[in-house]
Each structure stands twice: as structure tokens, then as C-alpha cells.
Design a protein around this motif. Structure first.
Motif, PDB file in Angstrom:
ATOM      1  N   VAL A  78     -40.095  17.590  66.869  1.00 50.49           N
ATOM      2  CA  VAL A  78     -39.609  18.641  65.967  1.00 50.49           C
ATOM      3  C   VAL A  78     -39.710  19.955  66.730  1.00 50.49           C
ATOM      4  O   VAL A  78     -40.784  20.321  67.211  1.00 50.49           O
ATOM      5  CB  VAL A  78     -40.445  18.711  64.675  1.00 50.49           C
ATOM      6  CG1 VAL A  78     -40.063  19.954  63.863  1.00 50.49           C
ATOM      7  CG2 VAL A  78     -40.228  17.456  63.835  1.00 50.49           C
ATOM      8  N   ASP A  97     -36.176  17.283  63.570  1.00 49.72           N
ATOM      9  CA  ASP A  97     -35.944  18.472  62.771  1.00 49.72           C
ATOM     10  C   ASP A  97     -36.034  19.697  63.671  1.00 49.72           C
ATOM     11  O   ASP A  97     -36.448  19.609  64.832  1.00 49.72           O
ATOM     12  CB  ASP A  97     -36.957  18.570  61.622  1.00 49.72           C
ATOM     13  CG  ASP A  97     -36.400  19.317  60.410  1.00 49.72           C
ATOM     14  OD1 ASP A  97     -35.422  20.076  60.569  1.00 49.72           O
ATOM     15  OD2 ASP A  97     -36.943  19.141  59.302  1.00 49.72           O
ATOM     16  N   TYR A  98     -35.666  20.839  63.101  1.00 48.60           N
ATOM     17  CA  TYR A  98     -35.571  22.097  63.846  1.00 48.60           C
ATOM     18  C   TYR A  98     -36.061  23.205  62.930  1.00 48.60           C
ATOM     19  O   TYR A  98     -35.429  23.499  61.912  1.00 48.60           O
ATOM     20  CB  TYR A  98     -34.101  22.308  64.238  1.00 48.60           C
ATOM     21  CG  TYR A  98     -33.795  23.534  65.049  1.00 48.60           C
ATOM     22  CD1 TYR A  98     -33.762  23.472  66.437  1.00 48.60           C
ATOM     23  CD2 TYR A  98     -33.486  24.751  64.436  1.00 48.60           C
ATOM     24  CE1 TYR A  98     -33.439  24.592  67.192  1.00 48.60           C
ATOM     25  CE2 TYR A  98     -33.172  25.871  65.182  1.00 48.60           C
ATOM     26  CZ  TYR A  98     -33.145  25.780  66.561  1.00 48.60           C
ATOM     27  OH  TYR A  98     -32.827  26.887  67.301  1.00 48.60           O
ATOM     28  N   ARG A 107     -41.156  23.951  54.737  1.00 51.45           N
ATOM     29  CA  ARG A 107     -40.242  23.376  55.738  1.00 51.45           C
ATOM     30  C   ARG A 107     -40.998  22.437  56.663  1.00 51.45           C
ATOM     31  O   ARG A 107     -40.478  21.387  57.063  1.00 51.45           O
ATOM     32  CB  ARG A 107     -39.583  24.493  56.562  1.00 51.45           C
ATOM     33  CG  ARG A 107     -38.373  25.085  55.920  1.00 51.45           C
ATOM     34  CD  ARG A 107     -37.207  24.076  55.814  1.00 51.45           C
ATOM     35  NE  ARG A 107     -36.616  23.796  57.122  1.00 51.45           N
ATOM     36  CZ  ARG A 107     -36.556  22.602  57.675  1.00 51.45           C
ATOM     37  NH1 ARG A 107     -37.051  21.545  57.043  1.00 51.45           N
ATOM     38  NH2 ARG A 107     -35.972  22.431  58.854  1.00 51.45           N
ATOM     39  N   ALA A 111     -40.346  18.451  57.267  1.00 45.87           N
ATOM     40  CA  ALA A 111     -40.184  17.879  58.609  1.00 45.87           C
ATOM     41  C   ALA A 111     -41.134  16.698  58.806  1.00 45.87           C
ATOM     42  O   ALA A 111     -40.749  15.662  59.366  1.00 45.87           O
ATOM     43  CB  ALA A 111     -40.422  18.950  59.669  1.00 45.87           C
ATOM     44  N   ARG A 114     -39.768  13.712  57.161  1.00 47.85           N
ATOM     45  CA  ARG A 114     -38.701  13.114  57.968  1.00 47.85           C
ATOM     46  C   ARG A 114     -39.285  12.260  59.095  1.00 47.85           C
ATOM     47  O   ARG A 114     -38.764  11.194  59.416  1.00 47.85           O
ATOM     48  CB  ARG A 114     -37.817  14.204  58.567  1.00 47.85           C
ATOM     49  CG  ARG A 114     -36.882  14.868  57.583  1.00 47.85           C
ATOM     50  CD  ARG A 114     -35.909  15.765  58.321  1.00 47.85           C
ATOM     51  NE  ARG A 114     -34.955  16.388  57.411  1.00 47.85           N
ATOM     52  CZ  ARG A 114     -33.896  17.075  57.808  1.00 47.85           C
ATOM     53  NH1 ARG A 114     -33.654  17.236  59.099  1.00 47.85           N
ATOM     54  NH2 ARG A 114     -33.076  17.607  56.931  1.00 47.85           N
TER      55      ARG A 114
END
Length: 245
Positions: A78, A97-98, A107, A111, A114
Motif C-alpha cells: 500500500v 491501495d494508494y 482510509r 486499505a 483490502r
């Protein structure tokens, strides 16, 4: 979930460490201030997730991610960055993710979810997650008993396949890497030329071709201890290559 944090800013690492402390089942196993130390940390601790800054000195986050793609098992990546201009490059590097700094708690939590989904899917399919990642690297990565050695591509003289390993012959000696000769040819084909089914040679290393007493063609290298055999299939193409060096 075992996590490595890699960021050249101490305050950014501290913030991520604090946010991760609020998440259940998450352990920060190491921190690093640049890409090279991040790779060393991953080789030693085998994390599930690496939180990578992109703009770091030396080996940046994008190149570090390309090296991590060859790790087995491959950790999820990430990216955490102050700029959103790198988003496309990040996903080309197969990031999960970013996150844009300052990273928000919700956020980061998303992530992590995910990453858990990614890990569960990988376990179900038995896939270690390794695969080709876009763009050429500037180094090759040899793993050595829990550590690693980074070999600059410009220092590599030739690559020789032996069973499941490739021997990297370079300016400071030899190292084994667990990559296929074909994948290396695909990535670095502009720099190396195939002289045999099991050998790629740096183009600038070839001094001349000569015929041995037994009739086989050999390539004489600038830094080679001995000439290397050229297969019949590669002779014509190699001669054409040498005309343009």
C-alpha cells in the motif's frame, strides 16, 4: 497482520505507527527510511503488508515494489504519498491501495481490509502473489539467508541459468537470484543479448566472437575469466548485434 513501514520522514512513520496501533490484529515488525532498508526488513521479517512512501532517497517506493514482486511469499503493498500524481504508476506496480498524506484513520482501515481480502483470496487459490511488474529495475536483488544484496544492473556482466536459479556474474563477484532467464530477457532485453538458451550477456561486455578448435563459436568478454559458448541458433543474430555496438 505483520506490517513494515517505509518512509524517509520520521513524523510520517510515527503517524502511521500510531494509526496502526488502533487497529486490531496489526503488528509493526520494522520501519525503514528508504527503499533499500525496506527490502532488507522484508527479507528478514516476511511481513504481510508494506506501507511504502514513493519519494524516498536511493531506491524509491516504486522500484522497491518491483523487487517485492519477486519475494515468496510476496507482501501486499500500500503506497502512502503526499502526491496523487503517482497513482497510475502505483497501480501498475500492483499496489493494493494508494493513500494520500496525511493518511486518515478511516482510509487506512479500508486499505487494511483490502489487504485482508487480498490475503484470503491468495490462500484460497494457493497463489503466492508473485508476478511481473511493469518498468525496468535499476538493481537485481539476491536474497542471502534472511538478508539480501542489491546488484546494480550496470555492474552485471552476464546471467547464466542453472536449474531453478540464475547466476549473476557482476563486478563484485557472483550471486544467485530466483528469477527466470526469460523474465530477465523480457525486462532488460535492451541491455542484454542472448548467446545461448541458458545465457544472457551485457552487450557492452562482448569484445569479439571467435571459433574454438572444436568448431564452436565463443564470445570473448571484456571482464570474463573465460570465453562463453555461443549456440548455433544465436550466432547469426549475435553477429548482427555486434555490427551495431
Amino acid at each position: 497482520m505483520r506490517v513494515v513501514i517505509a518512509d524517509d520522514e520520521p513524523l510520517a512513520r510515527e503517524r502511521l505507527r500510531g494509526l496502526l496501533a488502533e487497529q486490531r490484529g496489526v503488528e509493526v515488525v520494522a520501519e525503514a527510511a528508504d527503499g533499500q532498508n525496506a527490502l532488507h526488513a522484508c527479507a528478514e521479517h516476511r511481513p504481510d503488508l508494506v506501507l511504502l512512501d514513493i519519494a524516498m532517497p536511493g531506491i524509491d517506493g516504486l522500484e522497491a515494489a518491483r523487487h517485492l514482486a519477486a519475494f515468496d511469499p510476496r507482501p501486499a503493498v500500500v503506497f502512502c504519498t503526499a502526491y496523487d500524481a503517482h497513482a497510475l504508476s502505483a497501480f501498475e506496480a500492483e499496489a493494493i491501495d494508494y493513500l494520500v498524506k496525511p493518511v486518515r484513520a478511516e482510509r487506512l482501515a479500508a486499505a487494511l481490509e483490502r489487504v485482508r481480502t487480498f490475503a484470503a483470496g491468495r490462500e484460497k487459490t494457493g497463489d503466492n502473489g508473485a508476478g511481473p511488474v511493469g518498468q525496468r529495475r535499476s538493481h537485481l536483488c539476491a536474497r542471502l539467508r534472511g538478508s539480501l544484496r542489491l546488484i546494480p544492473i550496470e555492474d552485471v556482466h552476464y546471467l547464466h541459468a542453472e536449474e531453478k536459479y540464475v547466476v549473476v556474474h557482476h563486478a563484485r563477484g557472483e550471486d544467485l537470484i530466483e528469477e527466470s532467464l526469460k523474465s530477465l530477457e523480457d525486462e532488460f532485453g535492451e541491455r542484454f543479448v542472448r548467446i545461448h538458451r541458458n545465457c544472457l550477456v551485457a552487450r557492452h561486455e562482448i569484445v569479439e566472437l571467435r571459433r574454438a578448435p572444436d568448431g564452436h563459436v565463443q564470445a570473448v568478454l571484456r571482464h570474463g575469466k573465460a570465453p562463453l559458448e555461443v549456440s548455433r541458433r544465436c550466432v547469426a543474430g549475435l553477429k548482427e548485434t555486434l555490427k551495431h555496438l
